[in-house]
Design a protein around this motif. Structure first.
Motif, mmCIF file in Angstrom:
data_model
loop_
_atom_site.group_PDB
_atom_site.id
_atom_site.type_symbol
_atom_site.label_atom_id
_atom_site.label_comp_id
_atom_site.label_asym_id
_atom_site.label_seq_id
_atom_site.Cartn_x
_atom_site.Cartn_y
_atom_site.Cartn_z
ATOM 1 N N UNK A 112 29.205 24.030 32.785
ATOM 2 C CA UNK A 112 28.097 23.309 32.149
ATOM 3 C C UNK A 112 26.728 23.632 32.738
ATOM 4 N N UNK A 113 26.580 23.750 34.079
ATOM 5 C CA UNK A 113 25.247 24.093 34.605
ATOM 6 C C UNK A 113 24.741 25.459 34.125
ATOM 7 N N UNK A 114 25.639 26.418 33.950
ATOM 8 C CA UNK A 114 25.221 27.726 33.431
ATOM 9 C C UNK A 114 24.760 27.587 31.981
ATOM 10 N N UNK A 115 25.498 26.826 31.194
ATOM 11 C CA UNK A 115 25.081 26.579 29.814
ATOM 12 C C UNK A 115 23.755 25.821 29.772
ATOM 13 N N UNK A 116 23.546 24.894 30.699
ATOM 14 C CA UNK A 116 22.274 24.164 30.776
ATOM 15 C C UNK A 116 21.115 25.132 31.024
ATOM 16 N N UNK A 117 21.294 26.039 31.974
ATOM 17 C CA UNK A 117 20.252 27.010 32.307
ATOM 18 C C UNK A 117 19.944 27.902 31.109
ATOM 19 N N UNK A 118 20.966 28.369 30.444
ATOM 20 C CA UNK A 118 20.762 29.222 29.268
ATOM 21 C C UNK A 118 20.119 28.438 28.126
ATOM 22 N N UNK A 119 20.523 27.193 27.971
ATOM 23 C CA UNK A 119 19.927 26.354 26.930
ATOM 24 C C UNK A 119 18.429 26.174 27.174
ATOM 25 N N UNK A 120 18.041 25.911 28.414
ATOM 26 C CA UNK A 120 16.611 25.774 28.736
ATOM 27 C C UNK A 120 15.859 27.087 28.474
ATOM 28 N N UNK A 121 16.478 28.201 28.813
ATOM 29 C CA UNK A 121 15.845 29.506 28.605
ATOM 30 C C UNK A 121 15.615 29.787 27.129
ATOM 31 N N UNK A 122 16.583 29.442 26.305
ATOM 32 C CA UNK A 122 16.452 29.660 24.861
ATOM 33 C C UNK A 122 15.495 28.654 24.221
ATOM 34 N N UNK A 123 15.535 27.425 24.672
ATOM 35 C CA UNK A 123 14.610 26.412 24.145
ATOM 36 C C UNK A 123 13.166 26.796 24.450
ATOM 37 N N UNK A 124 12.930 27.419 25.586
ATOM 38 C CA UNK A 124 11.580 27.869 25.943
ATOM 39 C C UNK A 124 11.077 28.954 24.995
ATOM 40 N N UNK A 125 11.992 29.565 24.253
ATOM 41 C CA UNK A 125 11.638 30.593 23.268
ATOM 42 C C UNK A 125 11.594 30.027 21.853
ATOM 43 N N UNK A 161 13.876 28.225 20.395
ATOM 44 C CA UNK A 161 15.184 28.237 19.749
ATOM 45 C C UNK A 161 15.731 26.825 19.790
ATOM 46 N N UNK A 162 16.262 26.381 18.654
ATOM 47 C CA UNK A 162 16.962 25.092 18.600
ATOM 48 C C UNK A 162 18.366 25.332 19.108
ATOM 49 N N UNK A 163 18.810 24.447 19.961
ATOM 50 C CA UNK A 163 20.130 24.637 20.555
ATOM 51 C C UNK A 163 21.054 23.498 20.163
ATOM 52 N N UNK A 164 22.308 23.817 20.160
ATOM 53 C CA UNK A 164 23.347 22.840 19.859
ATOM 54 C C UNK A 164 24.514 23.123 20.798
ATOM 55 N N UNK A 165 24.935 22.091 21.501
ATOM 56 C CA UNK A 165 26.102 22.220 22.375
ATOM 57 C C UNK A 165 27.328 21.795 21.580
ATOM 58 N N UNK A 166 28.351 22.601 21.642
ATOM 59 C CA UNK A 166 29.586 22.351 20.916
ATOM 60 C C UNK A 166 30.718 22.158 21.910
ATOM 61 N N UNK A 203 19.449 28.943 17.496
ATOM 62 C CA UNK A 203 18.820 29.665 16.388
ATOM 63 C C UNK A 203 17.324 29.388 16.437
ATOM 64 N N UNK A 204 16.548 30.263 15.817
ATOM 65 C CA UNK A 204 15.102 30.032 15.815
ATOM 66 C C UNK A 204 14.773 28.678 15.199
ATOM 67 N N UNK A 205 13.805 28.021 15.771
ATOM 68 C CA UNK A 205 13.344 26.740 15.245
ATOM 69 C C UNK A 205 12.508 27.013 14.006
ATOM 70 N N UNK A 206 12.949 26.524 12.903
ATOM 71 C CA UNK A 206 12.242 26.788 11.647
ATOM 72 C C UNK A 206 10.866 26.145 11.598
ATOM 73 N N UNK A 207 10.604 25.212 12.499
ATOM 74 C CA UNK A 207 9.276 24.601 12.548
ATOM 75 C C UNK A 207 8.244 25.567 13.103
ATOM 76 N N UNK A 208 8.693 26.502 13.945
ATOM 77 C CA UNK A 208 7.746 27.427 14.560
ATOM 78 C C UNK A 208 7.771 28.815 13.929
ATOM 79 N N UNK A 209 8.853 29.151 13.193
ATOM 80 C CA UNK A 209 8.944 30.463 12.562
ATOM 81 C C UNK A 209 9.612 30.329 11.209
ATOM 82 N N UNK A 210 9.088 31.048 10.256
ATOM 83 C CA UNK A 210 9.709 31.056 8.937
ATOM 84 C C UNK A 210 10.901 32.004 8.960
ATOM 85 N N UNK A 211 12.052 31.484 8.590
ATOM 86 C CA UNK A 211 13.257 32.312 8.534
ATOM 87 C C UNK A 211 13.826 32.356 7.116
ATOM 88 N N UNK A 212 13.083 31.847 6.160
ATOM 89 C CA UNK A 212 13.551 31.802 4.775
ATOM 90 C C UNK A 212 13.830 33.210 4.262
#
Length: 154
Positions: free
Chosen positions: A39-52, A54-59, A72-81
């Protein structure tokens, strides 16, 4: 070739950050069968991606594994349509049991880092993060939108 050179130059300038992230990931022991250790490794990676942005979801994972991270890219900050997607896939676990760092610590010999999980697959996870950082920093829009999935059992 200009884009290739720009990406290479950007990543060369980010070497210190890349190494630091890899050192942080390796310092987190992540045996495949110890869910709470992953979990701590996933936490670190999640923070790294969120800083870019990216919307994250833990499964959750089945059994004794530590879960998965989808980003995945946050659609609020980038158009992915209308964009096609490409999956960047990796795993954060290692085959090494807890306590391995005591016997086999992370070492650096010039440009070579050695330690549990460096080659499989923690350096690859750093490459994913920094490839996305390069795209963002250089304002490059790939033909396909990168999605990230990191599982806790290769």
């Amino acid at each position: 070739m200009q884009t290739t050179a720009a990406v290479r130059d950007y990543l060369t300038g980010e070497t210190t950050g890349m190494v630091a992230l890899l050192e942080q990931l390796v310092a987190i022991e992540t045996p495949s069968d110890v869910a709470q250790a992953q979990r701590p490794a996933l936490d670190l990676l999640e923070r790294s991606l969120a800083a870019l942005d990216y919307r994250t979801l833990r499964l959750p994972a089945r059994g004794r594994y530590g879960g998965h991270l989808y980003a995945r890219p946050d659609r609020k900050t980038r158009s992915t349509a209308g964009r096609r997607w490409q999956l960047l896939l990796g795993h954060c676990d290692t085959v090494w049991p807890l306590g391995t760092l005591g016997r086999m610590p992370l070492t650096r010999d010039g440009d070579v880092l050695r330690g549990p999980g460096v080659y499989d697959m923690k350096a690859g996870l750093v490459e994913i993060v920094y490839a996305l950082k390069a795209l963002r920093a250089l304002d490059l829009a790939p033909e396909v939108e990168p999605l990230v999935f990191i599982n806790s059992d290769e």
